[in-house]
Design an enzyme around this catalytic site. Structure first.
Site, PDB file in Angstrom:
ATOM      1  N   GLU A  41      50.155  41.016  16.771  1.00 23.00           N
ATOM      2  CA  GLU A  41      49.520  41.797  17.839  1.00 23.00           C
ATOM      3  C   GLU A  41      49.223  43.231  17.416  1.00 23.00           C
ATOM      4  OE1 GLU A  41      51.871  41.302  21.357  1.00 23.00           O
ATOM      5  OE2 GLU A  41      51.698  39.119  21.297  1.00 23.00           O
ATOM      6  N   LYS A  44      49.062  35.608  32.806  1.00 20.91           N
ATOM      7  CA  LYS A  44      48.421  35.027  31.620  1.00 20.91           C
ATOM      8  C   LYS A  44      47.610  33.823  32.080  1.00 20.91           C
ATOM      9  CE  LYS A  44      51.929  36.248  28.144  1.00 20.91           C
ATOM     10  NZ  LYS A  44      53.119  35.749  27.415  1.00 20.91           N
TER      11      LYS A  44
END
EC number: 4.2.1.11
Length: 446
Positions: free
Chosen positions: A218, A356
Site C-alpha cells: 500500500e 469496503k
C-alpha cells in the site's frame, strides 16, 4: 429516453500485487463503462465470497476465469435490455435471483462470486451517471438519498508504516496512518500527508538504513520495527519535523484477527517470529489496557480491528473506555454487512464502519451499510484493499456518501494516488460547493 444495456464483457486483468482480478465493460447507447474490482490480503471470514479458480496450473490457483464465465454466460444475458438507471433492481437481480446463495449473515455471493457481481454493479453506476448527465459522485449521492448541493471532501488516512500480514518485519499491527485533520482543504491535507511521508522516509533511512525505505503493498514503509511504540515514535518525530504537530494525527489498523489464537483466546504480538516471545502473548483485557496506554501517550484518533472478528466482548470494553475520544472501527468485525452492523449496534461493540465495497459485493448493499451506520451516529471510513487497480470508484463514493474519511494507502504507488488525485479533481470541480471534513471527520455531515 431509456438507456438500456446492450453489451457486457468481462476480462481477467492484474491487480497491484500481480494477481488476477475482474474487469467489466458495460455498453449502452452512451458508450462503454468500465469497472475493475480490488482484493484483500487480510480478509475477514465473514466477507462475501471472492471467487477464485483454484487451478494451480494458472496464476498459482488465483485465476478468476470462473467469475468471468459467470458474468459472460449467466449475468450478462439477463441484464441486456435492462435500463442502466435501475441500480437497485439490477443489483437485487444479481444478488438474490441469479446468485441466491445465503448464510446466517445474508447474501453470500458464493455461487457467482462477489467479484463478478461487484464489477457489474460498479459499471452500471457509471452508466447510470452518464444517463442522468451527472458526475459519478453526484449520481451515487442521489442513489443514497444524500443532498448534493454541498459535498463533503474526506480527510485522507495515509498508511505510511506497514506491519502485520502486509510486511516482512516483526511488527504485529498492520497499519499506522497519518491523518491531516488540521488542513483547510483536501488539497492541503494531501500536501501535509506527502510532506510527512517524505520526512518519515528520511527518518527511517537515518535510523534503519537505506534498504528500510522499500515500500509495501500500500506504499507504506516496512522497516524492521519491533513494536507499536517504536512505529508511533517515528510518526510523532516525522510529523514534528515536517512542521505539522497538532495538525496531523495518527490512526492504526491493528488487524488483530491475524494474530488471535481462538483456542486459548490470546493475541500473539510476536506472531511473525518462529520461537515467539511468550511475554508478548496478551489476553484481550491486557490488549485493552495496551490501547488505552497508547492513546494517552500518542495523538491517536482512530483504531481499526483492535480485536478478533468474534471478540465482541473486548470490542465493547474498549469502546466504553475510549470511544468518546477515539474512533473504534470495525472492519473484519463488520465486513460492510448490515446484519453484522446491527449486531455491533446491539452490543455497543464499536462506533465506526470501515466501508469496503468488495466485502459485501454490490453498491446497493454497500450504500445500505453506510446509511445504517450513519443513522446510528457512527463514523464511516471508505477503504481500498491491499490488492488494488487503477479504478477510482471509491473516491467518488466517499464524496457521495459524505463520510468525511478515506483510507487508500500512502501518497505513493499509482493505484493509491489515482484515488487521491481523483479527489483533488472533485474538490476543484466543486469549488465553493465543497466542504472539507477536517476535525469533524467523525461527525454526521449528512
Amino acid at each position: 429516453m431509456a438507456h438500456v444495456i446492450t453489451r457486457i464483457n468481462a476480462r481477467e486483468i492484474l491487480d497491484s500485487r500481480g494477481n488476477p482480478t475482474v474487469e467489466v465493460d458495460l455498453e449502452t447507447n452512451l458508450g462503454i463503462f468500465r469497472a475493475a474490482v480490488p482484493s484483500g490480503a487480510s480478509t475477514g471470514i465473514y466477507e462475501a465470497l471472492e471467487l477464485r479458480d483454484n487451478d494451480k496450473s494458472r496464476y498459482l490457483g488465483k485465476g478468476v476465469q470462473k467469475a468471468i464465465k459467470n458474468i459472460n454466460e449467466i449475468i450478462a444475458p439477463k441484464l441486456i435490455g435492462m435500463n442502466c438507471t435501475e441500480q437497485k433492481k439490477i443489483d437485487n437481480l444479481m444478488v438474490e435471483e441469479l446468485d441466491g446463495s445465503k448464510n446466517e449473515w445474508g447474501w453470500s455471493k458464493s455461487k457467482l462470486g462477489a467479484n463478478a457481481i461487484l464489477a457489474i454493479s460498479m459499471a452500471v453506476c457509471r452508466a447510470g451517471a452518464a444517463a442522468n448527465k451527472v458526475s459519478l459522485y453526484k449520481y451515487l449521492a442521489q442513489l443514497a438519498g444524500k443532498k448534493s448541493d454541498q459535498m463533503v471532501l474526506p480527510v485522507p488516512c495515509l498508511n505510511v508504516i506497514n506491519g502485520g500480514s502486509h510486511a516482512g518485519n516483526k511488527l504485529s499491527f498492520q497499519e499506522f496512518m497519518i491523518v491531516p485533520v488540521g488542513a483547510p482543504s483536501f488539497k492541503e491535507a494531501l500536501r501535509y500527508g506527502a510532506e510527512v511521508y517524505h520526512t518519515l522516509k528520511s527518518e527511517i533511512k537515518k535510523k534503519y538504513g537505506i534498504d528500510a525505505t522499500n515500500v509495501g503493498d500500500e506504499g507504506g514503509f516496512a522497516p524492521n520495527i519491533l513494536n507499536a511504540n517504536e512505529a508511533l515514535d517515528l510518526l510523532v518525530t516525522a510529523i514534528k519535523s515536517a512542521g505539522y504537530e497538532g495538525k496531523v494525527k495518527i490512526a492504526m489498523d491493528v488487524a488483530a484477527s491475524e494474530f488471535y489464537n481462538s483456542e486459548n483466546k490470546t493475541y500473539d504480538l510476536d506472531f511473525k517470529t518462529p520461537n515467539n516471545d511468550k511475554s508478548l502473548v496478551k489476553t484481550g483485557a491486557q490488549l485493552v489496557d495496551l490501547y488505552i496506554d497508547l492513546v494517552k501517550k500518542y495523538p491517536i484518533v482512530s483504531i481499526e480491528d483492535p480485536f478478533d472478528q468474534d471478540d465482541w466482548e473486548n470490542y465493547a470494553k474498549l469502546t466504553a473506555a475510549i470511544g468518546k475520544d477515539v474512533q473504534i472501527v470495525g472492519d473484519d468485525l463488520l465486513v460492510t454487512n448490515p446484519t453484522r452492523i446491527t449486531k455491533a449496534l446491539e452490543k455497543n461493540a464499536c462506533n465506526a464502519l470501515l466501508l469496503k465495497v468488495n466485502q459485501i459485493g454490490s453498491i446497493t448493499e454497500a450504500i445500505e451499510a453506510c446509511l445504517l451506520s450513519q443513522k446510528n451516529n457512527w463514523g464511516v471510513m471508505v477503504s481500498h484493499r491491499s490488492g488494488e487497480t487503477e479504478d477510482v470508484f471509491i473516491a467518488d463514493l466517499v464524496v457521495a456518501l459524505r463520510t468525511g474519511q478515506i483510507k487508500t494507502g500512502a501518497p505513493c504507488r499509482s493505484e493509491r494516488n489515482a484515488k487521491y488525485n481523483q479527489l483533488l479533481r472533485i474538490e476543484e470541480s466543486l469549488g465553493n460547493n465543497a466542504v472539507f471534513a477536517g476535525e469533524k471527520f467523525r461527525l454526521q455531515l449528512n
